[in-house]
Motif scaffolding. Structure first.
Motif, mmCIF file in Angstrom:
data_model
loop_
_atom_site.group_PDB
_atom_site.id
_atom_site.type_symbol
_atom_site.label_atom_id
_atom_site.label_comp_id
_atom_site.label_asym_id
_atom_site.label_seq_id
_atom_site.Cartn_x
_atom_site.Cartn_y
_atom_site.Cartn_z
ATOM 1 N N GLU A 69 0.847 -1.211 0.000
ATOM 2 C CA GLU A 69 0.000 0.000 0.000
ATOM 3 C C GLU A 69 0.874 1.250 0.000
ATOM 4 O O GLU A 69 0.607 2.201 -0.731
ATOM 5 N N LYS A 70 1.926 1.248 0.820
ATOM 6 C CA LYS A 70 2.804 2.416 0.931
ATOM 7 C C LYS A 70 3.510 2.748 -0.376
ATOM 8 O O LYS A 70 3.815 3.907 -0.628
ATOM 9 N N VAL A 71 3.791 1.726 -1.192
ATOM 10 C CA VAL A 71 4.468 1.987 -2.469
ATOM 11 C C VAL A 71 3.481 2.040 -3.629
ATOM 12 O O VAL A 71 3.872 2.022 -4.793
ATOM 13 N N GLY A 72 2.189 2.110 -3.306
ATOM 14 C CA GLY A 72 1.167 2.305 -4.328
ATOM 15 C C GLY A 72 0.748 1.058 -5.083
ATOM 16 O O GLY A 72 0.173 1.149 -6.169
ATOM 17 N N LEU A 73 1.018 -0.123 -4.524
ATOM 18 C CA LEU A 73 0.677 -1.366 -5.220
ATOM 19 C C LEU A 73 -0.274 -2.254 -4.423
ATOM 20 O O LEU A 73 -0.402 -3.447 -4.726
ATOM 21 N N GLY A 74 -0.948 -1.695 -3.446
ATOM 22 C CA GLY A 74 -1.854 -2.480 -2.617
ATOM 23 C C GLY A 74 -2.847 -3.316 -3.404
ATOM 24 O O GLY A 74 -2.985 -4.520 -3.158
ATOM 25 N N PRO A 75 -3.534 -2.740 -4.394
ATOM 26 C CA PRO A 75 -4.530 -3.521 -5.141
ATOM 27 C C PRO A 75 -3.929 -4.626 -6.011
ATOM 28 O O PRO A 75 -4.645 -5.500 -6.483
ATOM 29 N N ARG A 76 -2.624 -4.610 -6.216
ATOM 30 C CA ARG A 76 -1.992 -5.576 -7.134
ATOM 31 C C ARG A 76 -1.353 -6.749 -6.379
ATOM 32 O O ARG A 76 -0.627 -7.545 -6.968
ATOM 33 N N TRP A 77 -1.627 -6.899 -5.098
ATOM 34 C CA TRP A 77 -0.925 -7.858 -4.253
ATOM 35 C C TRP A 77 -1.063 -9.311 -4.701
ATOM 36 O O TRP A 77 -0.178 -10.125 -4.439
ATOM 37 N N LYS A 78 -2.148 -9.680 -5.397
ATOM 38 C CA LYS A 78 -2.357 -11.064 -5.820
ATOM 39 C C LYS A 78 -1.755 -11.370 -7.194
ATOM 40 O O LYS A 78 -1.748 -12.516 -7.633
ATOM 41 N N GLU A 79 -1.257 -10.347 -7.880
ATOM 42 C CA GLU A 79 -0.749 -10.546 -9.246
ATOM 43 C C GLU A 79 0.659 -11.128 -9.249
ATOM 44 O O GLU A 79 1.387 -11.027 -8.278
ATOM 45 N N ARG A 80 1.023 -11.694 -10.378
ATOM 46 C CA ARG A 80 2.385 -12.196 -10.598
ATOM 47 C C ARG A 80 3.235 -11.043 -11.144
ATOM 48 O O ARG A 80 2.721 -10.134 -11.806
ATOM 49 N N PRO A 81 4.537 -11.073 -10.884
ATOM 50 C CA PRO A 81 5.415 -9.987 -11.332
ATOM 51 C C PRO A 81 5.353 -9.704 -12.830
ATOM 52 O O PRO A 81 5.474 -8.547 -13.245
ATOM 53 N N ASN A 82 5.132 -10.724 -13.663
ATOM 54 C CA ASN A 82 5.130 -10.495 -15.109
ATOM 55 C C ASN A 82 3.929 -9.682 -15.574
ATOM 56 O O ASN A 82 3.878 -9.261 -16.722
ATOM 57 N N LYS A 83 2.973 -9.436 -14.712
ATOM 58 C CA LYS A 83 1.813 -8.603 -15.038
ATOM 59 C C LYS A 83 2.055 -7.136 -14.684
ATOM 60 O O LYS A 83 1.195 -6.286 -14.896
ATOM 61 N N LEU A 84 3.229 -6.837 -14.156
ATOM 62 C CA LEU A 84 3.561 -5.477 -13.730
ATOM 63 C C LEU A 84 4.578 -4.844 -14.666
ATOM 64 O O LEU A 84 5.381 -5.538 -15.292
ATOM 65 N N SER A 85 4.578 -3.532 -14.708
ATOM 66 C CA SER A 85 5.602 -2.803 -15.467
ATOM 67 C C SER A 85 6.937 -2.900 -14.737
ATOM 68 O O SER A 85 7.001 -3.317 -13.570
ATOM 69 N N GLY A 86 7.994 -2.490 -15.407
ATOM 70 C CA GLY A 86 9.311 -2.486 -14.770
ATOM 71 C C GLY A 86 9.342 -1.631 -13.517
ATOM 72 O O GLY A 86 9.906 -2.015 -12.496
ATOM 73 N N GLY A 87 8.722 -0.451 -13.574
ATOM 74 C CA GLY A 87 8.677 0.422 -12.405
ATOM 75 C C GLY A 87 7.894 -0.193 -11.265
ATOM 76 O O GLY A 87 8.270 -0.062 -10.090
ATOM 77 N N GLN A 88 6.814 -0.877 -11.581
ATOM 78 C CA GLN A 88 6.020 -1.541 -10.543
ATOM 79 C C GLN A 88 6.805 -2.703 -9.930
ATOM 80 O O GLN A 88 6.760 -2.909 -8.711
ATOM 81 N N GLN A 89 7.534 -3.435 -10.750
ATOM 82 C CA GLN A 89 8.359 -4.517 -10.219
ATOM 83 C C GLN A 89 9.438 -3.968 -9.282
ATOM 84 O O GLN A 89 9.732 -4.562 -8.248
ATOM 85 N N GLN A 90 9.991 -2.812 -9.639
ATOM 86 C CA GLN A 90 10.999 -2.203 -8.771
ATOM 87 C C GLN A 90 10.379 -1.802 -7.435
ATOM 88 O O GLN A 90 10.986 -1.966 -6.388
ATOM 89 N N ARG A 91 9.140 -1.311 -7.467
ATOM 90 C CA ARG A 91 8.463 -0.956 -6.215
ATOM 91 C C ARG A 91 8.174 -2.195 -5.370
ATOM 92 O O ARG A 91 8.214 -2.125 -4.143
ATOM 93 N N VAL A 92 7.930 -3.339 -6.007
ATOM 94 C CA VAL A 92 7.772 -4.591 -5.252
ATOM 95 C C VAL A 92 9.093 -4.937 -4.564
ATOM 96 O O VAL A 92 9.121 -5.319 -3.391
ATOM 97 N N ALA A 93 10.190 -4.777 -5.290
ATOM 98 C CA ALA A 93 11.504 -5.056 -4.704
ATOM 99 C C ALA A 93 11.785 -4.117 -3.526
ATOM 100 O O ALA A 93 12.344 -4.537 -2.508
ATOM 101 N N ILE A 94 11.409 -2.870 -3.649
ATOM 102 C CA ILE A 94 11.581 -1.915 -2.553
ATOM 103 C C ILE A 94 10.696 -2.311 -1.374
ATOM 104 O O ILE A 94 11.139 -2.315 -0.220
ATOM 105 N N ALA A 95 9.458 -2.692 -1.652
ATOM 106 C CA ALA A 95 8.544 -3.126 -0.589
ATOM 107 C C ALA A 95 9.100 -4.352 0.132
ATOM 108 O O ALA A 95 8.990 -4.458 1.362
ATOM 109 N N ARG A 96 9.711 -5.270 -0.616
ATOM 110 C CA ARG A 96 10.294 -6.473 -0.007
ATOM 111 C C ARG A 96 11.347 -6.095 1.030
ATOM 112 O O ARG A 96 11.368 -6.644 2.131
ATOM 113 N N ALA A 97 12.203 -5.155 0.693
ATOM 114 C CA ALA A 97 13.233 -4.735 1.649
ATOM 115 C C ALA A 97 12.627 -3.974 2.824
ATOM 116 O O ALA A 97 13.015 -4.181 3.974
ATOM 117 N N LEU A 98 11.670 -3.096 2.554
ATOM 118 C CA LEU A 98 11.056 -2.308 3.621
ATOM 119 C C LEU A 98 10.261 -3.172 4.596
ATOM 120 O O LEU A 98 10.210 -2.889 5.798
#
Length: 181
Positions: free
Chosen positions: A124-153
């Motif tokens: 939610e904090k990185v703006g991807l709350g609604p996409r939590w059930k999706e697979r990474p290949n359904k996301l843009s490169g920027g969205q995938q990077q935000r998932v990686a940031i969320a993983r560390a946070l």
């Protein structure tokens, strides 16, 4: 000191990536490493994270001598204390976004339900709350990077290392993600 580096060197064949580096980073400091491609920034971050050994020198992180730690002890230390956002996203394509964020939490021993809850909060904090059930290949490169940031946070680590964390983000998202970090 949170991170103390003494006389570390690292070579790859004839290429000298790090040559007698000394650095002290106090707790709470934000430090940026600047330099051209190939100058050793990623190598230094990887050495601090304990994901790459050095040829000589000493690295203490949070009072722990990484240069002496091996195997399981080093892995447990990293899992508990170091969040690393890589240049590549390192997402597992068969897992959902929330599962990718939760992996380090599971390694720390957090229950599945707590890991999922914390994953969704950080997404939610990185703006991807609604996409939590999706697979990474359904996301843009920027969205995938935000998932990686969320993983560390999500880990709430004592030390955060960022290796070009905004390189794949659209310019309008950089400020938002930096604010979250």
């Amino acid at each position: 000191m949170s991170i103390e580096i003494r006389n570390i060197s690292k070579r790859f064949g004839n290429f000298v990536a790090l040559d007698n580096i000394n650095l002290d980073i106090p707790t709470g400091e934000l430090v940026a490493l600047l330099g051209p491609s190939g100058c050793g920034k990623t190598t230094l971050l990887s050495a601090i994270a304990g994901t790459m050994g050095v040829d000589s020198g000493e690295i203490d992180v949070l009072g722990n001598p990484l240069h002496r730690m091996r195997g399981g002890a080093l892995t447990r230390f990293r899992a508990k204390n170091i969040g690393f956002i890589f240049q590549q996203f390192n997402l597992i394509p068969t897992l959902t976004v929330a599962e990718n964020v939760g992996i380090p939490l599971l390694i720390q021993g957090v229950s599945n339900s707590v890991a999922l809850k914390r994953s969704r909060e950080v997404l939610e904090k990185v703006g991807l709350g609604p996409r939590w059930k999706e697979r990474p290949n359904k996301l843009s490169g920027g969205q995938q990077q935000r998932v990686a940031i969320a993983r560390a946070l999500a880990m709430k680590p004592a030390v955060m290392l960022f290796d070009e964390p905004t390189s794949a983000l659209d310019p309008e998202l950089v400020d938002e993600v930096l604010r979250v970090m």
